[in-house]
Design a protein around this motif. Sequence first.
Motif, PDB file in Angstrom:
ATOM      1  N   ALA A 101      31.914  38.684  62.238  1.00 24.73           N
ATOM      2  CA  ALA A 101      31.838  38.194  60.863  1.00 24.73           C
ATOM      3  C   ALA A 101      31.358  36.748  60.790  1.00 24.73           C
ATOM      4  CB  ALA A 101      33.209  38.317  60.191  1.00 24.73           C
ATOM      5  N   LEU A 102      31.434  36.019  61.908  1.00 28.22           N
ATOM      6  CA  LEU A 102      31.028  34.624  61.944  1.00 28.22           C
ATOM      7  C   LEU A 102      30.052  34.403  63.084  1.00 28.22           C
ATOM      8  CD1 LEU A 102      34.481  32.812  61.456  1.00 28.22           C
ATOM      9  CD2 LEU A 102      32.686  33.120  59.734  1.00 28.22           C
ATOM     10  N   PRO A 103      29.145  33.429  62.962  1.00 27.08           N
ATOM     11  CA  PRO A 103      28.310  33.056  64.105  1.00 27.08           C
ATOM     12  C   PRO A 103      29.171  32.553  65.251  1.00 27.08           C
ATOM     13  CG  PRO A 103      27.456  32.128  62.048  1.00 27.08           C
ATOM     14  CD  PRO A 103      28.811  32.682  61.746  1.00 27.08           C
ATOM     15  N   PRO A 104      28.663  32.605  66.490  1.00 27.10           N
ATOM     16  CA  PRO A 104      29.493  32.242  67.646  1.00 27.10           C
ATOM     17  C   PRO A 104      30.160  30.874  67.543  1.00 27.10           C
ATOM     18  CG  PRO A 104      27.473  33.290  68.387  1.00 27.10           C
ATOM     19  CD  PRO A 104      27.344  33.123  66.909  1.00 27.10           C
ATOM     20  N   ALA A 105      29.416  29.835  67.144  1.00 26.33           N
ATOM     21  CA  ALA A 105      30.000  28.488  67.069  1.00 26.33           C
ATOM     22  C   ALA A 105      31.102  28.427  66.024  1.00 26.33           C
ATOM     23  CB  ALA A 105      28.915  27.467  66.765  1.00 26.33           C
ATOM     24  N   GLU A 106      30.863  29.058  64.877  1.00 19.88           N
ATOM     25  CA  GLU A 106      31.882  29.058  63.822  1.00 19.88           C
ATOM     26  C   GLU A 106      33.090  29.904  64.228  1.00 19.88           C
ATOM     27  OE1 GLU A 106      30.304  30.035  60.024  1.00 19.88           O
ATOM     28  OE2 GLU A 106      28.542  28.747  60.249  1.00 19.88           O
ATOM     29  N   LEU A 107      32.850  30.966  64.980  1.00 23.16           N
ATOM     30  CA  LEU A 107      33.966  31.786  65.472  1.00 23.16           C
ATOM     31  C   LEU A 107      34.879  30.967  66.377  1.00 23.16           C
ATOM     32  CD1 LEU A 107      35.356  34.571  65.992  1.00 23.16           C
ATOM     33  CD2 LEU A 107      33.748  34.860  67.881  1.00 23.16           C
ATOM     34  N   MET A 108      34.291  30.207  67.297  1.00 19.52           N
ATOM     35  CA  MET A 108      35.085  29.378  68.197  1.00 19.52           C
ATOM     36  C   MET A 108      35.831  28.295  67.422  1.00 19.52           C
ATOM     37  SD  MET A 108      35.094  30.423  71.268  1.00 19.52           S
ATOM     38  CE  MET A 108      34.211  31.176  72.631  1.00 19.52           C
ATOM     39  N   ALA A 109      35.167  27.700  66.427  1.00 17.54           N
ATOM     40  CA  ALA A 109      35.819  26.666  65.622  1.00 17.54           C
ATOM     41  C   ALA A 109      36.996  27.243  64.846  1.00 17.54           C
ATOM     42  CB  ALA A 109      34.810  26.026  64.672  1.00 17.54           C
ATOM     43  N   ALA A 110      36.830  28.454  64.283  1.00 18.32           N
ATOM     44  CA  ALA A 110      37.929  29.094  63.555  1.00 18.32           C
ATOM     45  C   ALA A 110      39.076  29.437  64.491  1.00 18.32           C
ATOM     46  CB  ALA A 110      37.411  30.343  62.847  1.00 18.32           C
ATOM     47  N   ALA A 111      38.761  29.924  65.701  1.00 13.94           N
ATOM     48  CA  ALA A 111      39.810  30.231  66.682  1.00 13.94           C
ATOM     49  C   ALA A 111      40.550  28.964  67.089  1.00 13.94           C
ATOM     50  CB  ALA A 111      39.191  30.898  67.909  1.00 13.94           C
ATOM     51  N   ASN A 112      39.826  27.870  67.215  1.00 17.10           N
ATOM     52  CA  ASN A 112      40.450  26.596  67.573  1.00 17.10           C
ATOM     53  C   ASN A 112      41.423  26.146  66.479  1.00 17.10           C
ATOM     54  OD1 ASN A 112      40.644  24.168  69.254  1.00 17.10           O
ATOM     55  ND2 ASN A 112      39.603  23.156  67.561  1.00 17.10           N
ATOM     56  N   GLN A 113      40.997  26.251  65.229  1.00 15.40           N
ATOM     57  CA  GLN A 113      41.878  25.859  64.125  1.00 15.40           C
ATOM     58  C   GLN A 113      43.092  26.775  64.027  1.00 15.40           C
ATOM     59  OE1 GLN A 113      41.683  23.142  62.229  1.00 15.40           O
ATOM     60  NE2 GLN A 113      39.899  22.512  63.449  1.00 15.40           N
ATOM     61  N   PHE A 114      42.909  28.047  64.332  1.00 17.85           N
ATOM     62  CA  PHE A 114      44.034  28.986  64.299  1.00 17.85           C
ATOM     63  C   PHE A 114      45.116  28.562  65.285  1.00 17.85           C
ATOM     64  CE2 PHE A 114      46.192  32.692  66.061  1.00 17.85           C
ATOM     65  CZ  PHE A 114      46.659  33.320  64.923  1.00 17.85           C
ATOM     66  N   LEU A 115      44.723  28.202  66.505  1.00 15.79           N
ATOM     67  CA  LEU A 115      45.714  27.793  67.501  1.00 15.79           C
ATOM     68  C   LEU A 115      46.344  26.452  67.152  1.00 15.79           C
ATOM     69  CD1 LEU A 115      44.081  28.862  70.891  1.00 15.79           C
ATOM     70  CD2 LEU A 115      45.876  30.003  69.588  1.00 15.79           C
ATOM     71  N   LEU A 116      45.575  25.561  66.559  1.00 16.04           N
ATOM     72  CA  LEU A 116      46.143  24.258  66.179  1.00 16.04           C
ATOM     73  C   LEU A 116      47.190  24.399  65.081  1.00 16.04           C
ATOM     74  CD1 LEU A 116      42.926  22.026  66.177  1.00 16.04           C
ATOM     75  CD2 LEU A 116      44.854  21.864  67.758  1.00 16.04           C
ATOM     76  N   ARG A 117      47.097  25.446  64.273  1.00 15.78           N
ATOM     77  CA  ARG A 117      48.077  25.649  63.188  1.00 15.78           C
ATOM     78  C   ARG A 117      49.384  26.264  63.683  1.00 15.78           C
ATOM     79  NH1 ARG A 117      43.534  27.684  60.282  1.00 15.78           N
ATOM     80  NH2 ARG A 117      44.338  29.810  60.584  1.00 15.78           N
ATOM     81  N   GLN A 118      49.418  26.739  64.913  1.00 11.65           N
ATOM     82  CA  GLN A 118      50.637  27.358  65.427  1.00 11.65           C
ATOM     83  C   GLN A 118      51.708  26.298  65.664  1.00 11.65           C
ATOM     84  OE1 GLN A 118      50.480  30.744  65.319  1.00 11.65           O
ATOM     85  NE2 GLN A 118      48.467  30.146  64.519  1.00 11.65           N
ATOM     86  N   GLU A 119      52.960  26.723  65.593  1.00  8.21           N
ATOM     87  CA  GLU A 119      54.078  25.791  65.734  1.00  8.21           C
ATOM     88  C   GLU A 119      54.262  25.331  67.176  1.00  8.21           C
ATOM     89  OE1 GLU A 119      57.467  27.743  64.165  1.00  8.21           O
ATOM     90  OE2 GLU A 119      56.718  27.805  62.100  1.00  8.21           O
ATOM     91  N   SER A 120      53.925  26.180  68.128  1.00  7.44           N
ATOM     92  CA  SER A 120      54.169  25.861  69.529  1.00  7.44           C
ATOM     93  C   SER A 120      53.185  24.816  70.033  1.00  7.44           C
ATOM     94  CB  SER A 120      54.049  27.131  70.378  1.00  7.44           C
ATOM     95  OG  SER A 120      54.131  26.828  71.757  1.00  7.44           O
TER      96      SER A 120
END
Length: 385
Positions: A216-235
């Motif tokens: 659904a996203l270009p490769p660079a945007e996919l990696m950026a979204a995955a990075n933001q997802f992990l940064l939002r985690q509590e751990s």
Amino acid sequence: MSSAWGTLVRGFSTYVQQRVEGWRTGSRASQAFLLFLLLSLVALALAVGALARVIVPVSLWFLFLMVGLMLLRFVPLLLLVLVLGAVAFWTSIESSFVSASRYSALLIFGVALLLALWQSSRQRSGLPMALSEAVLSQLRDRLQRQGVVPPLPDGWRSQSATITAHGPSYAGDFLVAHLHDGRWLEMALVDVCGKGTSVGPQALQFAGALGGLIGALPPAELMAAANQFLLRQESDESLATAVHIKVDLVTGDYTITSAGHPPALHWHLGQRGWTVDNARGMALGVIPEADFTPSRGRLHPGEALMFYTDGVIETADRDLDDGIDWLRHEALKAIDARGFTGLPNRVLKKVPRGDDDRAMLVLERQPPTSPERDSERHRGLQAHV
């Protein structure tokens, strides 16, 4: 004197904490230690009964069984059951000791009731143990289906293999894949930081998120979204490395985007060897503005790309560069022996057992059997697109 006593207490507390953390990983060493501890307590109970010449109540062995059921996996539990069965038979039938008092049996039964209540209170899902295990297994199986590579057109083949470090099927390494328009294949191999079963829930959650984003996203945007997802985690330990590949199945052109992952390897038919890809990037979940430098190339017939996690190449006595050289050598020998068929499984079997999960993915563009067949396949793909 008080200082020495405090040091002893802190040392013992640290030791117990380490053992608990080891148990949470599900490692074989922690299971062996727990089995040894339970068998030692069984031997201690036998020794006390022999010294007092009193039959140890059968209910005590039932208590050991309950503890083993809560803490041990199947094989260690089976060994404990065999020992308890033999001990219960010997103390109840073969021994000439006098029977224990009913008060000791009631005390042991009371402890068993408390253990049962404690185990039930640990079921945070609110479901019975058997049902909660079934729900978790269904969730795992559903998310793992996202890692099944769809059937590829003629001339392309994908193979993958995963070996968990400690046996359970919940691992920190996983694969997600998506094929759209019958032409564009996208795959991501991910290694969530952590060991054993403790990293399983985080890996399952991350796999679900990536499965919804890939394609659904270009490769660079996919990696950026995955990075933001992990940064939002509590751990604070929500870190992962990943490598993403997007391939045009008509032309063979590909783009590799890496996030702190070991470099991909490219098999060149003319050179008969593996070259190291130059895609680089920051691991996911470290900094908000992570930078990713992709690599681009073309996969010709007879060539292949290999992706793998760090558990394949890193050992206690081998660094990253030496591990990559070892992998290139072993993969070359495997191809010379039997070609690409079963390559991931055959290479992973050569990896020394360690404390990290191991995963490998190989994408191969197979050579045509004849010029006529290759021309027909190419025209068919173009017509499909």
